[in-house]
Write an enzyme that holds these catalytic residues in place. Structure first.
Site, PDB file in Angstrom:
ATOM      1  N   LYS A 232      -7.698   7.370 -19.153  1.00  0.00           N
ATOM      2  CA  LYS A 232      -7.973   7.899 -20.489  1.00  0.00           C
ATOM      3  C   LYS A 232      -6.725   7.811 -21.383  1.00  0.00           C
ATOM      4  O   LYS A 232      -6.302   6.731 -21.701  1.00  0.00           O
ATOM      5  CB  LYS A 232      -8.519   9.321 -20.352  1.00  0.00           C
ATOM      6  CG  LYS A 232      -9.563   9.492 -19.240  1.00  0.00           C
ATOM      7  CD  LYS A 232     -10.845   8.729 -19.488  1.00  0.00           C
ATOM      8  CE  LYS A 232     -11.765   8.649 -18.265  1.00  0.00           C
ATOM      9  NZ  LYS A 232     -12.114   9.907 -17.639  1.00  0.00           N
TER      10      LYS A 232
ATOM     11  N   ASP B  36      -6.739  19.560 -13.701  1.00  0.00           N
ATOM     12  CA  ASP B  36      -7.090  18.250 -14.245  1.00  0.00           C
ATOM     13  C   ASP B  36      -6.660  18.269 -15.714  1.00  0.00           C
ATOM     14  O   ASP B  36      -7.290  18.913 -16.550  1.00  0.00           O
ATOM     15  CB  ASP B  36      -8.605  18.026 -14.100  1.00  0.00           C
ATOM     16  CG  ASP B  36      -9.062  16.670 -14.631  1.00  0.00           C
ATOM     17  OD1 ASP B  36      -8.362  16.087 -15.474  1.00  0.00           O
ATOM     18  OD2 ASP B  36     -10.145  16.207 -14.213  1.00  0.00           O
TER      19      ASP B  36
ATOM     20  N   ARG C 169       0.860  -1.198   0.000  1.00  0.00           N
ATOM     21  CA  ARG C 169       0.000   0.000   0.000  1.00  0.00           C
ATOM     22  C   ARG C 169       0.887   1.236   0.000  1.00  0.00           C
ATOM     23  O   ARG C 169       0.622   2.203  -0.692  1.00  0.00           O
ATOM     24  CB  ARG C 169      -0.949   0.013   1.205  1.00  0.00           C
ATOM     25  CG  ARG C 169      -1.616   1.373   1.389  1.00  0.00           C
ATOM     26  CD  ARG C 169      -2.847   1.401   2.281  1.00  0.00           C
ATOM     27  NE  ARG C 169      -2.839   0.496   3.388  1.00  0.00           N
ATOM     28  CZ  ARG C 169      -2.071   0.622   4.490  1.00  0.00           C
ATOM     29  NH1 ARG C 169      -1.250   1.651   4.616  1.00  0.00           N
ATOM     30  NH2 ARG C 169      -2.125  -0.265   5.453  1.00  0.00           N
TER      31      ARG C 169
ATOM     32  N   TYR D  66     -16.139  17.844 -15.055  1.00  0.00           N
ATOM     33  CA  TYR D  66     -16.427  16.418 -15.242  1.00  0.00           C
ATOM     34  C   TYR D  66     -17.470  15.990 -14.190  1.00  0.00           C
ATOM     35  O   TYR D  66     -17.328  16.306 -13.006  1.00  0.00           O
ATOM     36  CB  TYR D  66     -15.137  15.610 -15.072  1.00  0.00           C
ATOM     37  CG  TYR D  66     -15.341  14.118 -15.060  1.00  0.00           C
ATOM     38  CD1 TYR D  66     -15.659  13.436 -16.231  1.00  0.00           C
ATOM     39  CD2 TYR D  66     -15.237  13.386 -13.886  1.00  0.00           C
ATOM     40  CE1 TYR D  66     -15.860  12.068 -16.223  1.00  0.00           C
ATOM     41  CE2 TYR D  66     -15.434  12.017 -13.872  1.00  0.00           C
ATOM     42  CZ  TYR D  66     -15.743  11.365 -15.044  1.00  0.00           C
ATOM     43  OH  TYR D  66     -15.939  10.017 -15.019  1.00  0.00           O
TER      44      TYR D  66
HETATM   45  C1  PLP Z   1     -12.683  10.291 -16.361  1.00  0.00           C
HETATM   46  C2  PLP Z   1     -12.334  11.605 -15.798  1.00  0.00           C
HETATM   47  C3  PLP Z   1     -12.130  11.776 -14.421  1.00  0.00           C
HETATM   48  C4  PLP Z   1     -12.327  10.647 -13.426  1.00  0.00           C
HETATM   49  O1  PLP Z   1     -11.389   9.633 -13.606  1.00  0.00           O
HETATM   50  P1  PLP Z   1     -11.692   8.082 -13.281  1.00  0.00           P
HETATM   51  O2  PLP Z   1     -10.415   7.422 -13.677  1.00  0.00           O
HETATM   52  O3  PLP Z   1     -12.865   7.682 -14.105  1.00  0.00           O
HETATM   53  O4  PLP Z   1     -11.978   8.002 -11.835  1.00  0.00           O
HETATM   54  C5  PLP Z   1     -11.779  13.031 -13.967  1.00  0.00           C
HETATM   55  N1  PLP Z   1     -11.629  14.074 -14.815  1.00  0.00           N
HETATM   56  C6  PLP Z   1     -11.816  13.943 -16.137  1.00  0.00           C
HETATM   57  C7  PLP Z   1     -11.643  15.123 -17.017  1.00  0.00           C
HETATM   58  C8  PLP Z   1     -12.176  12.714 -16.681  1.00  0.00           C
HETATM   59  O5  PLP Z   1     -12.378  12.599 -17.995  1.00  0.00           O
END
Ligand code: PLP
Length: 379
Positions: A195, A170, A46, A98
């Site tokens: 992504k 982000d 962890r 998001y």
């Molecule tokens: C998908 C996404 C998230 C969340 O990420 P997860 O891996 O699904 O928890 C946060 N911000 C953006 C812009 C995203 O596209």
């Protein structure tokens, strides 16, 4: 070192015991100690794991940061940042955030006494107007999802510095290949690794990168204390994915440009949201802070009928109807009923997420085939 070299080499070294060029999947929970406290830097998975460690160094390097931390999902990474705050603190965030981030802020953290302001960040004055002595974090997403608005990171960094607040960006949509928020003054950069970084739609993961040692200590303390870590196998897959990030994003950008140009001329399509168009309201900011415009495109249909949009997303054959984005394969989504369904209709419509809005994650297939697929579905 330049991006492509870092993507392939940063954080990874041939395995010392065997010479294996690829980082092994250290599928282990614990590590044997020679004597009490006498270990090789790893005590419990962890807290730290060699495969995850290699990935954390790699992601930090491609974001031009010193410290990286990987989490079980993008939302777990965001959760870590908000846990750096205290009750009474305030956060200023984008109003077309998001959906999952919005839900985390509103339904989880508000009840612990953290206050969130969701504002249109395209005009820095609007953000400044919400700053007060409790402002501890500015949360930026750029390009935004799904409206593809661009927020000026340098302008947000200067507001955050004046307010004595942290700036977290982000960077999921842009990827480190196109945009590096730390270089523009951000304190923390966050990724849904799920992504583009993973890139092959086979892993759910999140990451944070920062330069400041104090912030990094909090980041690792929370990562270890709350335990939302990512697994060795997933870390291996993402290390592999990142080795081709630059090549993939180049093709995402090329295909994105071709599809955006096709969509604007289509008679059934109303608006096309893509920051590469000189007519995009924030095009100049995009040019200033990004090295390309990416493969994310949203568009609306003339008449704005829900049924028309649902018909298109059903009729496409190469585009797959699915949530998520950033994989090699093209995806199509309907934000109002999918990713943004958790946001009240009046709230989402104000930001442009109307019933006929369709979002494309343009993959790296042949652009001609993608255009032919949309042509058929729109007919
Ligand atoms: C998908 C996404 C998230 C969340 O990420 P997860 O891996 O699904 O928890 C946060 N911000 C953006 C812009 C995203 O596209």
């Amino acid at each position: 070192m330049k991006f492509a070299t870092k993507a392939i080499h940063a954080g990874v070294h041939p395995d010392e015991s065997t010479g294996a060029i690829m980082t092994p999947i250290y599928q282990t929970s614990t590590y044997v100690q020679d004597g009490v406290g006498n270990h090789k830097g790893y005590e419990y998975s962890r807290t730290q794991n060699p495969t995850r460690h290699a990935l954390e160094k790699n992601i930090a390097a491609i974001e031009n940061g010193n410290f990286g931390a990987c989490f079980g999902s993008g939302l777990a990474a965001i959760d870590c940042v908000i846990k750096m705050l205290n009750p009474g603190d305030e956060v200023i965030s984008t109003n077309d955030l998001y959906g999952g981030s919005y839900r985390l802020f509103k339904t989880i953290f508000e009840k612990y006494g953290i206050k969130f302001h969701f504002v249109d960040m395209q005009d820095p004055a609007t953000v400044e107007a919400h700053v007060n002595e409790n402002t501890k974090l500015i949360w930026v997403e750029t390009p935004t999802n799904p409206m593809m608005n661009i927020i000026d990171i340098e302008a947000m960094a200067s507001i955050a510095r004046k307010a004595g607040a942290m700036l977290c960006v982000d960077n999921t949509f842009a990827t480190p290949y196109l945009q590096n928020p730390l270089d523009l003054g951000a304190d923390i950069v966050m990724h849904s690794v799920t992504k583009y970084l993973g890139g092959h739609s086979d892993v759910v993961m999140g990451a944070l990168v920062c330069n400041d040692e104090e912030i990094s200590k909090e980041m690792y303390r929370i990562q270890n204390s709350t335990g939302a870590v990512t697994a060795p196998m997933d870390s291996f897959l993402v290390l592999r994915g990142i080795k081709t990030l630059h090549l993939r994003v180049q093709r995402h950008c090329e295909n994105g440009e071709k599809l955006a140009n096709f969509l604007v001329t289509h008679p059934k399509i109303d608006k096309v949201y893509w920051p590469g168009f000189p007519t995009h309201p924030n095009h100049e900011v995009a040019r200033k802070q990004m090295r390309g415009f990416g493969g994310m495109i949203s568009f609306t249909m003339k008449g704005n009928h829900l049924e028309d949009a649902l018909e298109v997303v059903k009729k496409v054959e190469i585009f797959a109807l699915a949530e998520s984005l950033g994989g090699v394969e093209s995806l199509i989504g309907h934000p109002a009923t999918m990713t943004h369904a958790s946001i009240p209709k009046e709230v989402r419509e104000k930001t442009g997420v109307v019933d006929s809005l369709i979002r494309l994650s343009v993959g790296i297939e042949d652009a001609d085939d993608l255009i032919a697929d949309l042509t058929k579905a729109l007919a």
